[in-house]
Motif scaffolding. Structure first.
Motif, PDB file in Angstrom:
ATOM      1  N   ALA A 191       7.190  -3.766  -7.335  1.00 26.35           N
ATOM      2  CA  ALA A 191       7.805  -5.056  -7.690  1.00 26.35           C
ATOM      3  C   ALA A 191       9.032  -5.379  -6.841  1.00 26.35           C
ATOM      4  CB  ALA A 191       8.150  -5.065  -9.181  1.00 26.35           C
ATOM      5  N   PRO A 192      10.019  -4.482  -6.694  1.00 27.30           N
ATOM      6  CA  PRO A 192      11.168  -4.845  -5.847  1.00 27.30           C
ATOM      7  C   PRO A 192      10.800  -5.016  -4.380  1.00 27.30           C
ATOM      8  CG  PRO A 192      11.328  -2.557  -6.539  1.00 27.30           C
ATOM      9  CD  PRO A 192      10.214  -3.168  -7.331  1.00 27.30           C
ATOM     10  N   VAL A 193       9.788  -4.295  -3.906  1.00 29.55           N
ATOM     11  CA  VAL A 193       9.369  -4.441  -2.508  1.00 29.55           C
ATOM     12  C   VAL A 193       8.802  -5.833  -2.268  1.00 29.55           C
ATOM     13  CG1 VAL A 193       7.758  -3.578  -0.760  1.00 29.55           C
ATOM     14  CG2 VAL A 193       8.968  -1.959  -2.231  1.00 29.55           C
ATOM     15  N   VAL A 194       7.930  -6.286  -3.167  1.00 25.05           N
ATOM     16  CA  VAL A 194       7.340  -7.618  -3.009  1.00 25.05           C
ATOM     17  C   VAL A 194       8.406  -8.699  -3.159  1.00 25.05           C
ATOM     18  CG1 VAL A 194       5.682  -9.244  -4.006  1.00 25.05           C
ATOM     19  CG2 VAL A 194       5.067  -6.834  -3.771  1.00 25.05           C
ATOM     20  N   TRP A 195       9.292  -8.548  -4.140  1.00 22.60           N
ATOM     21  CA  TRP A 195      10.356  -9.550  -4.317  1.00 22.60           C
ATOM     22  C   TRP A 195      11.232  -9.661  -3.076  1.00 22.60           C
ATOM     23  CZ3 TRP A 195      15.716  -9.192  -4.331  1.00 22.60           C
ATOM     24  CH2 TRP A 195      16.403 -10.334  -4.791  1.00 22.60           C
ATOM     25  N   LEU A 196      11.604  -8.535  -2.500  1.00 20.36           N
ATOM     26  CA  LEU A 196      12.469  -8.532  -1.331  1.00 20.36           C
ATOM     27  C   LEU A 196      11.784  -9.155  -0.122  1.00 20.36           C
ATOM     28  CD1 LEU A 196      15.153  -7.649  -0.033  1.00 20.36           C
ATOM     29  CD2 LEU A 196      14.099  -5.425   0.454  1.00 20.36           C
ATOM     30  N   LEU A 227       3.284   5.705  -3.150  1.00 24.35           N
ATOM     31  CA  LEU A 227       4.446   6.518  -3.505  1.00 24.35           C
ATOM     32  C   LEU A 227       4.722   6.456  -5.016  1.00 24.35           C
ATOM     33  CD1 LEU A 227       6.887   5.694  -0.554  1.00 24.35           C
ATOM     34  CD2 LEU A 227       5.558   7.785  -0.922  1.00 24.35           C
ATOM     35  N   GLY A 228       4.542   5.284  -5.605  1.00 27.02           N
ATOM     36  CA  GLY A 228       4.733   5.182  -7.044  1.00 27.02           C
ATOM     37  C   GLY A 228       3.729   6.010  -7.820  1.00 27.02           C
ATOM     38  N   ASP A 229       2.500   6.011  -7.364  1.00 25.85           N
ATOM     39  CA  ASP A 229       1.473   6.823  -8.011  1.00 25.85           C
ATOM     40  C   ASP A 229       1.787   8.307  -7.876  1.00 25.85           C
ATOM     41  OD1 ASP A 229      -0.764   7.529  -9.337  1.00 25.85           O
ATOM     42  OD2 ASP A 229      -2.192   6.605  -7.973  1.00 25.85           O
ATOM     43  N   LEU A 230       2.239   8.718  -6.695  1.00 22.41           N
ATOM     44  CA  LEU A 230       2.604  10.126  -6.495  1.00 22.41           C
ATOM     45  C   LEU A 230       3.815  10.506  -7.336  1.00 22.41           C
ATOM     46  CD1 LEU A 230       2.140  10.491  -2.620  1.00 22.41           C
ATOM     47  CD2 LEU A 230       0.677  11.417  -4.418  1.00 22.41           C
ATOM     48  N   GLY A 231       4.788   9.581  -7.456  1.00 25.27           N
ATOM     49  CA  GLY A 231       5.955   9.870  -8.290  1.00 25.27           C
ATOM     50  C   GLY A 231       5.581  10.077  -9.745  1.00 25.27           C
ATOM     51  N   GLU A 232       4.700   9.224 -10.262  1.00 23.61           N
ATOM     52  CA  GLU A 232       4.230   9.397 -11.641  1.00 23.61           C
ATOM     53  C   GLU A 232       3.460  10.705 -11.804  1.00 23.61           C
ATOM     54  OE1 GLU A 232       3.390   7.799 -15.648  1.00 23.61           O
ATOM     55  OE2 GLU A 232       4.883   7.394 -14.099  1.00 23.61           O
ATOM     56  N   SER A 233       2.650  11.044 -10.795  1.00 27.71           N
ATOM     57  CA  SER A 233       1.916  12.311 -10.857  1.00 27.71           C
ATOM     58  C   SER A 233       2.877  13.499 -10.855  1.00 27.71           C
ATOM     59  CB  SER A 233       0.961  12.416  -9.668  1.00 27.71           C
ATOM     60  OG  SER A 233      -0.015  11.387  -9.705  1.00 27.71           O
ATOM     61  N   MET A 234       3.958  13.382 -10.112  1.00 23.08           N
ATOM     62  CA  MET A 234       4.964  14.453 -10.089  1.00 23.08           C
ATOM     63  C   MET A 234       5.581  14.636 -11.475  1.00 23.08           C
ATOM     64  SD  MET A 234       6.055  16.359  -7.513  1.00 23.08           S
ATOM     65  CE  MET A 234       7.425  17.374  -6.950  1.00 23.08           C
ATOM     66  N   ILE A 235       5.892  13.542 -12.143  1.00 16.13           N
ATOM     67  CA  ILE A 235       6.465  13.628 -13.492  1.00 16.13           C
ATOM     68  C   ILE A 235       5.474  14.272 -14.453  1.00 16.13           C
ATOM     69  CG2 ILE A 235       7.308  12.269 -15.442  1.00 16.13           C
ATOM     70  CD1 ILE A 235       8.335  10.224 -13.420  1.00 16.13           C
ATOM     71  N   LYS A 236       4.220  13.839 -14.397  1.00 14.71           N
ATOM     72  CA  LYS A 236       3.218  14.375 -15.311  1.00 14.71           C
ATOM     73  C   LYS A 236       2.932  15.848 -15.035  1.00 14.71           C
ATOM     74  CE  LYS A 236       0.278  10.959 -14.568  1.00 14.71           C
ATOM     75  NZ  LYS A 236      -0.901  10.052 -14.692  1.00 14.71           N
ATOM     76  N   LEU A 264       1.435   1.347 -15.067  1.00 17.60           N
ATOM     77  CA  LEU A 264       2.645   0.816 -14.438  1.00 17.60           C
ATOM     78  C   LEU A 264       3.130   1.670 -13.277  1.00 17.60           C
ATOM     79  CD1 LEU A 264       4.755  -0.244 -17.583  1.00 17.60           C
ATOM     80  CD2 LEU A 264       3.293  -1.687 -16.143  1.00 17.60           C
ATOM     81  N   ASP A 265       2.510   2.833 -13.062  1.00 20.10           N
ATOM     82  CA  ASP A 265       3.047   3.780 -12.072  1.00 20.10           C
ATOM     83  C   ASP A 265       3.135   3.193 -10.675  1.00 20.10           C
ATOM     84  OD1 ASP A 265       0.343   3.638 -11.720  1.00 20.10           O
ATOM     85  OD2 ASP A 265      -0.048   5.780 -11.927  1.00 20.10           O
ATOM     86  N   SER A 266       2.110   2.460 -10.249  1.00 21.74           N
ATOM     87  CA  SER A 266       2.143   1.858  -8.911  1.00 21.74           C
ATOM     88  C   SER A 266       2.756   0.461  -8.924  1.00 21.74           C
ATOM     89  CB  SER A 266       0.726   1.786  -8.327  1.00 21.74           C
ATOM     90  OG  SER A 266      -0.141   1.088  -9.202  1.00 21.74           O
ATOM     91  N   LEU A 267       2.800  -0.185 -10.084  1.00 26.14           N
ATOM     92  CA  LEU A 267       3.363  -1.536 -10.163  1.00 26.14           C
ATOM     93  C   LEU A 267       4.888  -1.534 -10.125  1.00 26.14           C
ATOM     94  CD1 LEU A 267       1.036  -3.023 -12.928  1.00 26.14           C
ATOM     95  CD2 LEU A 267       1.059  -3.677 -10.516  1.00 26.14           C
ATOM     96  N   LEU A 268       5.501  -0.588 -10.842  1.00 24.68           N
ATOM     97  CA  LEU A 268       6.962  -0.610 -10.965  1.00 24.68           C
ATOM     98  C   LEU A 268       7.676  -0.497  -9.619  1.00 24.68           C
ATOM     99  CD1 LEU A 268       7.424   1.513 -14.216  1.00 24.68           C
ATOM    100  CD2 LEU A 268       7.780  -0.948 -13.925  1.00 24.68           C
ATOM    101  N   PRO A 269       7.380   0.492  -8.766  1.00 26.78           N
ATOM    102  CA  PRO A 269       8.107   0.547  -7.488  1.00 26.78           C
ATOM    103  C   PRO A 269       7.677  -0.523  -6.497  1.00 26.78           C
ATOM    104  CG  PRO A 269       6.474   2.279  -7.574  1.00 26.78           C
ATOM    105  CD  PRO A 269       6.455   1.634  -8.916  1.00 26.78           C
ATOM    106  N   ALA A 328       0.827  -1.207   0.000  1.00 26.36           N
ATOM    107  CA  ALA A 328       0.000   0.000   0.000  1.00 26.36           C
ATOM    108  C   ALA A 328       0.861   1.257   0.000  1.00 26.36           C
ATOM    109  CB  ALA A 328      -0.939  -0.007   1.201  1.00 26.36           C
ATOM    110  N   VAL A 329       1.940   1.237   0.782  1.00 24.32           N
ATOM    111  CA  VAL A 329       2.815   2.413   0.852  1.00 24.32           C
ATOM    112  C   VAL A 329       3.576   2.599  -0.460  1.00 24.32           C
ATOM    113  CG1 VAL A 329       4.808   3.414   2.026  1.00 24.32           C
ATOM    114  CG2 VAL A 329       3.017   2.285   3.356  1.00 24.32           C
ATOM    115  N   SER A 330       4.165   1.511  -0.983  1.00 23.66           N
ATOM    116  CA  SER A 330       4.957   1.636  -2.208  1.00 23.66           C
ATOM    117  C   SER A 330       4.082   1.984  -3.403  1.00 23.66           C
ATOM    118  CB  SER A 330       5.717   0.327  -2.469  1.00 23.66           C
ATOM    119  OG  SER A 330       4.819  -0.740  -2.681  1.00 23.66           O
TER     120      SER A 330
END
Length: 358
Positions: free
Chosen positions: A344-349, A306-315, A337-342, A301-303
């Motif tokens: 993925a490494p959190v879930v893998w870890l 944050l991913g969604d906010l990061g994409e919104s910042m870029i746009k 992909l905005d919320s999926l990309l960041p 939920a946190v990642s």
């Protein structure tokens, strides 16, 4: 016309008058009015008028408007002209969004159930399209020319290397992709060289390198279940944030970045993701436990937020609403992909820490 009303009446003689006035009665003074004329107070009093400033002076008042007559007993009451409060509406076409989402889900699940390598191909296609959208918007809005050809080739190689050789292969492919960007950009004039290659390195990390962790999730024995858990938790988190924020959202989470997100929506994302995480870890992941799912759901939920906010910042920096128009109701591939990309490494870890990578 009778002018008698404008003349002083004669004073009658007789005892009645003498009794009222008497020999010692002081005559009323004659005072000048505001215009300098003599004004007989006594005469004015006899006519019902009053001198200027006197207690009997009646100031002339403007004529009053007639009082409105009351409406009939059964007359319809006037309606309030103020418009009703607007209803909350979704910012996108929900029918199109649901249809596209179902279609994408069908493609993903079908590729996972057929052969793992087919799903790796789906990841590669998503990465290449995402890189095309990102580099196109950078050039259109900022004049930044991040070279697409080495990014697309290196991105595809990065995903495949991560699937075949793990994290080590992904890092090697990442380094070679950045080097290819530096060399490719040398074929053009040196103006804005540093800006273009920096954007290229950012694009290589942001899209294909983060997507490589999805391919690395797939390498485990229960790889399809891990990918499903990753996708399901991210979607549930976004759905919980939308549902709770739309119904109860009042306090803005980050108004300067994404005015539509609320703190209540974040709480909804956490609650939904933790519940889904507990179920997934208990029933989908080999050796998983429900309490591990609670932690996994919280992290997702946190990642994802944050991913969604990061994409919104870029746009917002680019001055656009969506990265593309390929997916009706969603925007472009990068908008999904905005919320999926960041995440993925959190879930893998976390899955590697909880149940290992085998």
């Amino acid at each position: 016309m009778n002018d008698s009303s404008w003349q002083p009446e004669p004073v009658p003689a007789g005892p009645a008058y003498d009794a009222q006035v008497g020999p010692h009665t002081r005559p009323m003074p004659i005072v000048p009015d505001a215009a300098g004329r003599d004004f007989d107070d006594r005469e004015a009093r006899d006519r019902g008028a009053a001198p200027d400033g006197g207690p009997l002076f009646r100031a002339e008042t403007p004529p009053q408007e007639p009082m409105p007559s009351p409406p009939p007993p059964h007359a319809p009451q006037p309606q309030d002209a103020s418009p009703p409060p607007p209803k909350k509406r979704a910012g996108r076409d929900l029918r199109a969004a649901i249809g596209v989402g179902v279609g994408l889900g069908a493609v993903i699940f079908a590729s996972l159930l057929i052969v793992k390598a087919v799903f790796v191909g789906v990841i590669v296609v998503a990465v290449v399209v995402g890189l095309w959208e990102l580099t196109s918007r950078l050039q259109e809005k900022k004049g930044i020319k991040a070279p697409l050809v080495p990014l697309a080739i290196g991105g595809a190689a990065m995903v495949i290397a991560g699937y075949v050789r793990g994290a080590e292969g992904a890092w090697v492919a990442m380094a070679l992709t950045v080097l290819a960007v530096l060399v490719w950009r040398m074929t053009e004039p040196p103006e804005d060289y540093l800006k273009d290659v920096t954007a290229g390195a950012f694009a290589a990390f942001y899209v294909p390198f983060l997507a490589t962790f999805v391919a690395m999730l797939l390498t485990a024995d229960d790889g399809p279940q891990r990918v499903i858990t990753f996708l399901l938790l991210t979607v549930v988190s976004d759905t919980g944030a939308y549902a709770v924020g739309w119904r109860f959202g009042k306090n803005k989470l980050a108004p300067r970045i994404s005015p539509g997100k609320t703190r209540e929506g974040l709480f909804g994302a956490v609650a939904f993701a933790m519940a889904a995480g507990a179920l997934c870890m208990e029933f989908l992941i080999d050796g998983g436990s429900w309490w591990q799912g609670l932690l996994l759901g919280l992290a997702v939920a946190v990642s994802a937020t944050l991913g969604d906010l990061g994409e919104s910042m870029i746009k917002r920096d680019l001055g656009i609403k969506d990265m593309g128009t390929l997916l009706p109701g969603h925007g472009g591939i990068m908008d999904r992909l905005d919320s999926l990309l960041p995440t993925a490494p959190v879930v893998w870890l976390l899955l590697a820490a909880f149940v290992g990578t085998g």
